[in-house]
Design a protein around this motif. Structure first.
Motif, PDB file in Angstrom:
ATOM      1  N   HIS A  28     -19.614 -13.432  -1.238  1.00  0.00           N
ATOM      2  CA  HIS A  28     -20.791 -12.708  -0.739  1.00  0.00           C
ATOM      3  C   HIS A  28     -21.916 -12.692  -1.769  1.00  0.00           C
ATOM      4  O   HIS A  28     -23.084 -12.768  -1.433  1.00  0.00           O
ATOM      5  N   LEU A  29     -21.567 -12.628  -3.037  1.00  0.00           N
ATOM      6  CA  LEU A  29     -22.567 -12.616  -4.089  1.00  0.00           C
ATOM      7  C   LEU A  29     -23.251 -13.976  -4.208  1.00  0.00           C
ATOM      8  O   LEU A  29     -24.472 -14.052  -4.363  1.00  0.00           O
ATOM      9  N   VAL A  30     -22.487 -15.041  -4.085  1.00  0.00           N
ATOM     10  CA  VAL A  30     -23.064 -16.390  -4.137  1.00  0.00           C
ATOM     11  C   VAL A  30     -24.021 -16.584  -2.969  1.00  0.00           C
ATOM     12  O   VAL A  30     -25.136 -17.084  -3.135  1.00  0.00           O
ATOM     13  N   ARG A  31     -23.597 -16.159  -1.770  1.00  0.00           N
ATOM     14  CA  ARG A  31     -24.479 -16.287  -0.605  1.00  0.00           C
ATOM     15  C   ARG A  31     -25.756 -15.483  -0.782  1.00  0.00           C
ATOM     16  O   ARG A  31     -26.836 -15.951  -0.445  1.00  0.00           O
ATOM     17  N   ALA A  32     -25.633 -14.258  -1.302  1.00  0.00           N
ATOM     18  CA  ALA A  32     -26.810 -13.419  -1.519  1.00  0.00           C
ATOM     19  C   ALA A  32     -27.759 -14.081  -2.514  1.00  0.00           C
ATOM     20  O   ALA A  32     -28.982 -14.100  -2.315  1.00  0.00           O
ATOM     21  N   ARG A  33     -27.214 -14.644  -3.567  1.00  0.00           N
ATOM     22  CA  ARG A  33     -28.041 -15.312  -4.565  1.00  0.00           C
ATOM     23  C   ARG A  33     -28.716 -16.553  -3.989  1.00  0.00           C
ATOM     24  O   ARG A  33     -29.882 -16.841  -4.305  1.00  0.00           O
ATOM     25  N   LEU A  34     -28.005 -17.303  -3.160  1.00  0.00           N
ATOM     26  CA  LEU A  34     -28.596 -18.493  -2.543  1.00  0.00           C
ATOM     27  C   LEU A  34     -29.747 -18.119  -1.618  1.00  0.00           C
ATOM     28  O   LEU A  34     -30.801 -18.760  -1.641  1.00  0.00           O
ATOM     29  N   VAL A  35     -29.543 -17.095  -0.809  1.00  0.00           N
ATOM     30  CA  VAL A  35     -30.599 -16.666   0.116  1.00  0.00           C
ATOM     31  C   VAL A  35     -31.820 -16.190  -0.669  1.00  0.00           C
ATOM     32  O   VAL A  35     -32.962 -16.501  -0.314  1.00  0.00           O
ATOM     33  N   GLN A 120     -34.210 -15.703 -13.410  1.00  0.00           N
ATOM     34  CA  GLN A 120     -34.168 -14.338 -13.936  1.00  0.00           C
ATOM     35  C   GLN A 120     -34.206 -13.298 -12.825  1.00  0.00           C
ATOM     36  O   GLN A 120     -33.491 -12.302 -12.882  1.00  0.00           O
ATOM     37  N   ILE A 121     -35.023 -13.527 -11.815  1.00  0.00           N
ATOM     38  CA  ILE A 121     -35.100 -12.583 -10.697  1.00  0.00           C
ATOM     39  C   ILE A 121     -33.779 -12.541  -9.948  1.00  0.00           C
ATOM     40  O   ILE A 121     -33.227 -11.471  -9.677  1.00  0.00           O
ATOM     41  N   VAL A 122     -33.243 -13.711  -9.610  1.00  0.00           N
ATOM     42  CA  VAL A 122     -32.008 -13.775  -8.823  1.00  0.00           C
ATOM     43  C   VAL A 122     -30.834 -13.186  -9.591  1.00  0.00           C
ATOM     44  O   VAL A 122     -30.094 -12.347  -9.073  1.00  0.00           O
ATOM     45  N   MET A 123     -30.661 -13.608 -10.814  1.00  0.00           N
ATOM     46  CA  MET A 123     -29.505 -13.134 -11.577  1.00  0.00           C
ATOM     47  C   MET A 123     -29.664 -11.667 -11.969  1.00  0.00           C
ATOM     48  O   MET A 123     -28.701 -10.921 -12.003  1.00  0.00           O
ATOM     49  N   GLY A 124     -30.890 -11.236 -12.220  1.00  0.00           N
ATOM     50  CA  GLY A 124     -31.133  -9.838 -12.563  1.00  0.00           C
ATOM     51  C   GLY A 124     -30.924  -8.914 -11.379  1.00  0.00           C
ATOM     52  O   GLY A 124     -30.291  -7.862 -11.501  1.00  0.00           O
ATOM     53  N   ALA A 125     -31.430  -9.309 -10.227  1.00  0.00           N
ATOM     54  CA  ALA A 125     -31.307  -8.460  -9.037  1.00  0.00           C
ATOM     55  C   ALA A 125     -29.859  -8.319  -8.605  1.00  0.00           C
ATOM     56  O   ALA A 125     -29.453  -7.267  -8.111  1.00  0.00           O
ATOM     57  N   CYS A 126     -29.082  -9.335  -8.807  1.00  0.00           N
ATOM     58  CA  CYS A 126     -27.684  -9.281  -8.368  1.00  0.00           C
ATOM     59  C   CYS A 126     -26.800  -8.510  -9.339  1.00  0.00           C
ATOM     60  O   CYS A 126     -25.641  -8.276  -9.064  1.00  0.00           O
ATOM     61  N   ARG A 127     -27.366  -8.088 -10.465  1.00  0.00           N
ATOM     62  CA  ARG A 127     -26.603  -7.241 -11.385  1.00  0.00           C
ATOM     63  C   ARG A 127     -26.803  -5.764 -11.074  1.00  0.00           C
ATOM     64  O   ARG A 127     -26.177  -4.908 -11.675  1.00  0.00           O
ATOM     65  N   LEU A 128     -27.726  -5.476 -10.173  1.00  0.00           N
ATOM     66  CA  LEU A 128     -27.991  -4.085  -9.833  1.00  0.00           C
ATOM     67  C   LEU A 128     -26.763  -3.453  -9.195  1.00  0.00           C
ATOM     68  O   LEU A 128     -26.070  -4.070  -8.404  1.00  0.00           O
ATOM     69  N   ARG A 129     -26.517  -2.232  -9.523  1.00  0.00           N
ATOM     70  CA  ARG A 129     -25.399  -1.492  -8.928  1.00  0.00           C
ATOM     71  C   ARG A 129     -25.927  -0.152  -8.453  1.00  0.00           C
ATOM     72  O   ARG A 129     -26.632   0.551  -9.167  1.00  0.00           O
TER      73      ARG A 129
END
Length: 138
Positions: A28-35, A120-129
């Protein structure tokens, strides 16, 4: 894992779906990052994210966006050339060509800055919790 190959254009063919709950795997994280990557690159190039998934080459700008996304899917997200090819309905040699092209284009400071900002945007946003206690008054 089962492969989604349906005629529904809302999801590209070749996406692997886990039979497990998405929280139990990283899919799910990979898909979110791809989108996210697709959306950011499409916005940056002034095209619709749907154009990235066209079965034909399409306009030059669409092909360029698709190549950038395939490059980042491979180098940033660590997907294999075959996995990237399945997602975008391209042969792995086409994905390899895109990766070589955009790796070389990173020598251009403008291209490198754009791709770095997307990363940076993609990897940073996906670290949010989310903190479930956020906003609680004590």
């Amino acid at each position: 894992m089962e492969r989604f190959e349906g005629g529904d254009r809302s999801q590209p063919a070749g996406i692997l779906r886990s039979r497990r709950h998405p929280a139990s795997c990283g899919d799910h994280l990979v898909r979110a990052r791809l989108v996210m990557t697709e959306g950011l690159i499409a916005e940056g190039l002034g095209i619709s994210p749907d154009e990235i998934h066209h079965s034909t080459r399409g306009r030059a700008r669409s092909a360029e966006a698709r190549q950038m996304v395939m490059y980042l899917a491979h180098v940033m997200l660590g997907l294999s050339l075959c996995e990237v090819g399945r997602r975008y309905r391209r042969d792995r040699s086409t994905v390899a060509h895109a990766c070589r092209k955009w790796e070389d284009r990173r020598d251009d400071p403008y291209c490198d800055t754009f791709l770095t900002e997307v990363e940076q945007i993609v990897m940073g946003a996906c670290r949010l919790r989310f903190n479930p206690t956020c906003g609680d008054k004590r």
